[in-house]
Design a protein around this motif. Structure first.
Motif, PDB file in Angstrom:
ATOM      1  N   GLN A  72     -39.725 -11.844 -27.218  1.00 54.90           N
ATOM      2  CA  GLN A  72     -39.599 -12.187 -28.440  1.00 54.90           C
ATOM      3  C   GLN A  72     -40.441 -13.092 -29.202  1.00 54.90           C
ATOM      4  N   ALA A  73     -41.591 -13.483 -28.163  1.00 54.10           N
ATOM      5  CA  ALA A  73     -42.640 -14.349 -28.632  1.00 54.10           C
ATOM      6  C   ALA A  73     -44.005 -13.543 -28.658  1.00 54.10           C
ATOM      7  N   LEU A  74     -43.797 -11.942 -28.530  1.00 53.90           N
ATOM      8  CA  LEU A  74     -44.907 -11.160 -28.514  1.00 53.90           C
ATOM      9  C   LEU A  74     -44.868 -10.221 -29.613  1.00 53.90           C
ATOM     10  N   TYR A  75     -45.548 -10.456 -30.612  1.00 48.92           N
ATOM     11  CA  TYR A  75     -45.632  -9.773 -31.768  1.00 48.92           C
ATOM     12  C   TYR A  75     -46.948  -9.540 -32.454  1.00 48.92           C
ATOM     13  N   VAL A  76     -47.486  -8.197 -32.384  1.00 46.87           N
ATOM     14  CA  VAL A  76     -48.991  -8.119 -33.223  1.00 46.87           C
ATOM     15  C   VAL A  76     -48.710  -8.098 -34.551  1.00 46.87           C
ATOM     16  N   ASP A  77     -49.414  -8.879 -35.252  1.00 48.88           N
ATOM     17  CA  ASP A  77     -49.551  -8.817 -36.655  1.00 48.88           C
ATOM     18  C   ASP A  77     -50.633  -8.242 -37.326  1.00 48.88           C
ATOM     19  N   GLY A  78     -51.967  -8.074 -36.425  1.00 50.02           N
ATOM     20  CA  GLY A  78     -53.005  -7.526 -37.095  1.00 50.02           C
ATOM     21  C   GLY A  78     -54.061  -7.180 -35.937  1.00 50.02           C
ATOM     22  N   ASN A 360     -44.382 -21.009 -22.676  1.00 51.48           N
ATOM     23  CA  ASN A 360     -45.636 -20.804 -23.274  1.00 51.48           C
ATOM     24  C   ASN A 360     -47.005 -20.228 -22.428  1.00 51.48           C
ATOM     25  N   ARG A 361     -47.037 -20.975 -21.543  1.00 54.29           N
ATOM     26  CA  ARG A 361     -48.258 -20.326 -20.626  1.00 54.29           C
ATOM     27  C   ARG A 361     -48.106 -19.083 -20.265  1.00 54.29           C
ATOM     28  N   LYS A 362     -46.876 -18.523 -19.808  1.00 53.16           N
ATOM     29  CA  LYS A 362     -46.569 -17.398 -19.353  1.00 53.16           C
ATOM     30  C   LYS A 362     -46.694 -16.314 -20.325  1.00 53.16           C
ATOM     31  N   ILE A 363     -46.185 -16.791 -21.649  1.00 54.49           N
ATOM     32  CA  ILE A 363     -46.475 -15.788 -22.666  1.00 54.49           C
ATOM     33  C   ILE A 363     -47.921 -15.671 -23.071  1.00 54.49           C
ATOM     34  N   ILE A 399     -54.063  -9.611 -33.330  1.00 54.69           N
ATOM     35  CA  ILE A 399     -53.753 -10.915 -33.825  1.00 54.69           C
ATOM     36  C   ILE A 399     -52.407 -11.038 -33.611  1.00 54.69           C
ATOM     37  N   TRP A 400     -52.141 -11.995 -32.530  1.00 57.92           N
ATOM     38  CA  TRP A 400     -50.627 -12.166 -32.321  1.00 57.92           C
ATOM     39  C   TRP A 400     -49.736 -13.244 -33.366  1.00 57.92           C
ATOM     40  N   ARG A 401     -48.584 -12.877 -33.633  1.00 56.79           N
ATOM     41  CA  ARG A 401     -48.171 -13.733 -34.523  1.00 56.79           C
ATOM     42  C   ARG A 401     -47.632 -15.193 -33.917  1.00 56.79           C
ATOM     43  N   ASP A 402     -47.960 -16.325 -34.602  1.00 59.49           N
ATOM     44  CA  ASP A 402     -47.795 -17.375 -34.155  1.00 59.49           C
ATOM     45  C   ASP A 402     -46.340 -17.660 -34.112  1.00 59.49           C
ATOM     46  N   MET A 403     -45.571 -17.971 -33.001  1.00 58.58           N
ATOM     47  CA  MET A 403     -44.133 -17.981 -32.828  1.00 58.58           C
ATOM     48  C   MET A 403     -43.646 -19.533 -32.453  1.00 58.58           C
ATOM     49  N   GLU A 404     -44.439 -20.216 -32.563  1.00 56.37           N
ATOM     50  CA  GLU A 404     -44.182 -21.959 -32.346  1.00 56.37           C
ATOM     51  C   GLU A 404     -43.288 -22.260 -33.207  1.00 56.37           C
ATOM     52  N   SER A 405     -42.250 -23.193 -32.895  1.00 53.39           N
ATOM     53  CA  SER A 405     -41.359 -23.720 -33.793  1.00 53.39           C
ATOM     54  C   SER A 405     -42.041 -24.989 -34.615  1.00 53.39           C
ATOM     55  N   TRP A 430     -56.981 -18.660 -43.109  1.00 46.20           N
ATOM     56  CA  TRP A 430     -55.714 -17.675 -43.536  1.00 46.20           C
ATOM     57  C   TRP A 430     -55.045 -17.009 -42.413  1.00 46.20           C
ATOM     58  N   ALA A 431     -55.614 -16.496 -41.700  1.00 44.58           N
ATOM     59  CA  ALA A 431     -54.791 -15.894 -40.333  1.00 44.58           C
ATOM     60  C   ALA A 431     -54.057 -16.592 -39.615  1.00 44.58           C
ATOM     61  N   ARG A 432     -54.334 -18.122 -39.921  1.00 39.07           N
ATOM     62  CA  ARG A 432     -53.429 -18.718 -38.983  1.00 39.07           C
ATOM     63  C   ARG A 432     -52.012 -19.526 -39.736  1.00 39.07           C
ATOM     64  N   VAL A 433     -52.064 -18.917 -40.811  1.00 39.00           N
ATOM     65  CA  VAL A 433     -50.721 -19.121 -41.562  1.00 39.00           C
ATOM     66  C   VAL A 433     -49.792 -18.434 -40.932  1.00 39.00           C
ATOM     67  N   PRO A 434     -48.691 -19.373 -40.561  1.00 41.95           N
ATOM     68  CA  PRO A 434     -47.512 -18.534 -39.790  1.00 41.95           C
ATOM     69  C   PRO A 434     -46.760 -17.678 -40.504  1.00 41.95           C
ATOM     70  N   GLY A 435     -46.544 -16.296 -39.905  1.00 42.92           N
ATOM     71  CA  GLY A 435     -45.872 -15.338 -40.441  1.00 42.92           C
ATOM     72  C   GLY A 435     -46.699 -14.428 -41.249  1.00 42.92           C
TER      73      GLY A 435
END
Length: 477
Positions: A72-78, A360-363, A399-405, A430-435
Motif C-alpha cells: 500500500q506504500a508502493l504507487y508509481v505516480d510518474g 520504511n527501509r524495507k519499502i 516517480i514514487w508517490r510520497d506515502m509518508e503521514s 513541484w514533483a515533491r508535492v504530496p499526491g
C-alpha cells in the motif's frame, strides 16, 4: 549466446514448463497460506468433531497484512526520462511513454504486480503491441509464468518466458504463450511433466529486440533465487495458530468453575404405585436427571455431604503467548507492532515514526528493485512505439508517490524553505508535492508557460530586433 547455439522454441517450452512443475508445490503452499488455508494445529488422533471445529476457527491469518503493509506504500505516480542532448528532458517521448502507462490502466493494475512479487517472491509483466497498434503492459501471475535467464542473479532481460493461459483438462490440452528474443509462440501441452506432449506453433514477431517479459522480484540472492514476505513467516504463523487453538480449547472446556459434591447419592427413580426403585438391565437403580444451573441450589440432608468447586483454567498465559508470537512475527517481518496489535494509544508522532522506520527501509528496498523493472518496461514501450532514443534510455526513473503521514501544511512549509534557503528552483519542487500526479505536473507546466507573459514578450522582442552588423562587414562596406 548466438542464434546457432540457442535452444529451439520446443526445447525452451519444455524447460519453462518443467520450472513451473518444479516450483508449483512451493508456490501453491504459499498461495494456500496467503488465503487462509493453513495446516491444522496438532491434535490427538482420536479428536472428535468439536476439536476439528475449534482447529478450523483457530486460524488467525496475519500473512495478508505482511503483504498489504508495504504494497500500500508502493504507487508509481510518474516517469522522468533521462537527459537528451544538452541535458534537457525528452518531454514528447515522456508523454508518449506515460500514455502507454495510462492506456494499460497501470494506475490500478500496478498493485497486483507488487502483491504478486511480495507474496511469491516474483511476478511478471509483458509489454506488447495490440492489433490496433497501441502498446500495452499487463501483469502475469507467478503461479502461471516462468522465465529463463543466462544469469538469474544479475540479468534483467529474460532469455525466454512462458505463461500458461489455460491449464490442461481431461477434455483438452493446456495452452501457453512463449516469448523469446525475437518472436512469440503458441504452446500446447497435456501435462507439465510430459515433455513429449509439448507442441509449439504460430510463431510471430513481437517487435522488440529482447524478450518483452519483465520480472519484478521482491528479493534476489546471488544464486538467482527469489523470496517473498510470506514463505519465511509460515512457521511463525503455524505457532500462532497452535497457541490460539490451545486458547480455544481452554476457553471451551476449562474457562468456567466446576461444582462438585461428595458423600451424596443422586435421587433415583421409583415406581409410583409401589414406591420401589426402578432398576436397569443390570439391576442397578436408575438415577433421576438433575436440572442444575446458576439459578438453582444444591442442598443435602446428610451432614457428611460436602460441596466444593474447581477453579477455571486461567487464560491470561495463552493470551500473552499469542501477543508474544505476534510481536515476534512483527519483528521478523519488519512490520510495525501497532499495525498488528492495534496498540497506538498515547504514542507521539516521533514514536510512530520510529516504529515505522524498519518498514520504511524495507519499502525503499522494494522501490529500488521494482523501479528498475518499471524502467525496463518503459524502454520496451518506447521501442515498440518507435522512439529509438528512449528505447536506450537507462537514465530514466519512475516517480514514487510520497506515502509518508504528513499534512499538506507541513509539506508546503518544508518545500518553501527548500526554495528560499537553498535557492532550489520552484519548478524542481513541484514533483515533491504530496499526491501530485504526472498529469497534474504536465498541466502545471503548460499553464506556467501560458502565464509567463514576460518571458514570451522577451522572446518576441529578441526575434524582432535585427542582429548588429559584425565589424568585418562594416569595414568591407
Amino acid at each position: 549466446m548466438s542464434s546457432a547455439d540457442s535452444p529451439s522454441p520446443t526445447a525452451l517450452a519444455r524447460q519453462l514448463l518443467a520450472i513451473l512443475s518444479r516450483d508449483g508445490g512451493r508456490l501453491k503452499r504459499i498461495d494456500d497460506y496467503l488465503h487462509g488455508k493453513h495446516d491444522d494445529p496438532y491434535m490427538p488422533p482420536q479428536a472428535d468433531d468439536e476439536y476439528r471445529l475449534l482447529a478450523g476457527r483457530s486460524v488467525s491469518n496475519w500473512l495478508p497484512l505482511l503483504v498489504d503493509a508495504p504494497a500500500q506504500a508502493l504507487y508509481v505516480d510518474g516517469f522522468r526520462p533521462g537527459g537528451a542532448d544538452g541535458g534537457l528532458p525528452a518531454t514528447e517521448s515522456a508523454t508518449a511513454e506515460w500514455s502507454h502507462w495510462q492506456r494499460s490502466r497501470l494506475d490500478a493494475r500496478q498493485a497486483a504486480v507488487y502483491r504478486g512479487a511480495l507474496s511469491y517472491g516474483h511476478s511478471f509483466t509483458v509489454t506488447e503491441k495490440s492489433r490496433t497498434g497501441h502498446v500495452r503492459t499487463k501483469g502475469l501471475s507467478a503461479l502461471r509464468t516462468s522465465a529463463l535467464f543466462e544469469d538469474a542473479a544479475n540479468d534483467d532481460t529474460p532469455h525466454a518466458a512462458l505463461s500458461v493461459t489455460t491449464w490442461p483438462s481431461a477434455d483438452s490440452a493446456g495452452r501457453a504463450r512463449l516469448w523469446d528474443a525475437r518472436a512469440e509462440y503458441t504452446v500446447r501441452f497435456l501435462s507439465l511433466d510430459d515433455p513429449k506432449s509439448v507442441v509449439v506453433s504460430d510463431a510471430r514477431r513481437h517487435g522488440a529486440s529482447a524478450c518483452p517479459v519483465t520480472r519484478f522480484a521482491a528479493s534476489v540472492d546471488l544464486e538467482g533465487r527469489t523470496l517473498g514476505v510470506v514463505e519465511p513467516m509460515i512457521r511463525l504463523q503455524d505457532r500462532i495458530n497452535q497457541t490460539v487453538f490451545d486458547l480455544l480449547l481452554a476457553q471451551s472446556y476449562g474457562s468456567t468453575k466446576v461444582r462438585t459434591v461428595s458423600g451424596m447419592g443422586p435421587p433415583i427413580q421409583r415406581d409410583p404405585e409401589t414406591g420401589e426403585p426402578v432398576l436397569d438391565e443390570l439391576g442397578n437403580p436408575v438415577p433421576l436427571r438433575i436440572n442444575h444451573n446458576n439459578r438453582r441450589f444444591l442442598f443435602a440432608e446428610d451432614p457428611d455431604v460436602r460441596f466444593g468447586s474447581l477453579d477455571e483454567t486461567p487464560l491470561q498465559g495463552f493470551i500473552e503467548s499469542v501477543e508474544m508470537s505476534t510481536r515476534q512475527l512483527a519483528a521478523v517481518s519488519q512490520t510495525p507492532p501497532h499495525f498488528m496489535l492495534g496498540q497506538i494509544a498515547n504514542l507521539s508522532a516521533e514514536a510512530l515514526l520510529a516504529a515505522e522506520t524498519a518498514l520504511n527501509r524495507k519499502i525503499l528496498e522494494f522501490r529500488t528493485s521494482f523501479g528498475e523493472s518499471w524502467e525496463r518496461v518503459f524502454r520496451l514501450a518506447a521501442e515498440l512505439s518507435g522512439h529509438a532514443s528512449s528505447a536506450d534510455d537507462h537514465q530514466g526513473e519512475v516517480i514514487w508517490r510520497d506515502m509518508e503521514s504528513r499534512s499538506l501544511a507541513q509539506s508546503a512549509d518544508a518545500l518553501g524553505k527548500l526554495r528560499t534557503q537553498l535557492d532550489i528552483p520552484a519548478r524542481g519542487l513541484w514533483a515533491r508535492v504530496p499526491g501530485v500526479t504526472q498529469t497534474e505536473l504536465e498541466d502545471w507546466e503548460q499553464k506556467a508557460e501560458e502565464d509567463d507573459s514576460i518571458g514570451q514578450l522577451a522572446t518576441a522582442l529578441q526575434r524582432a530586433t535585427p542582429e548588429p552588423a559584425s565589424p568585418s562587414t562594416a569595414v568591407a562596406a
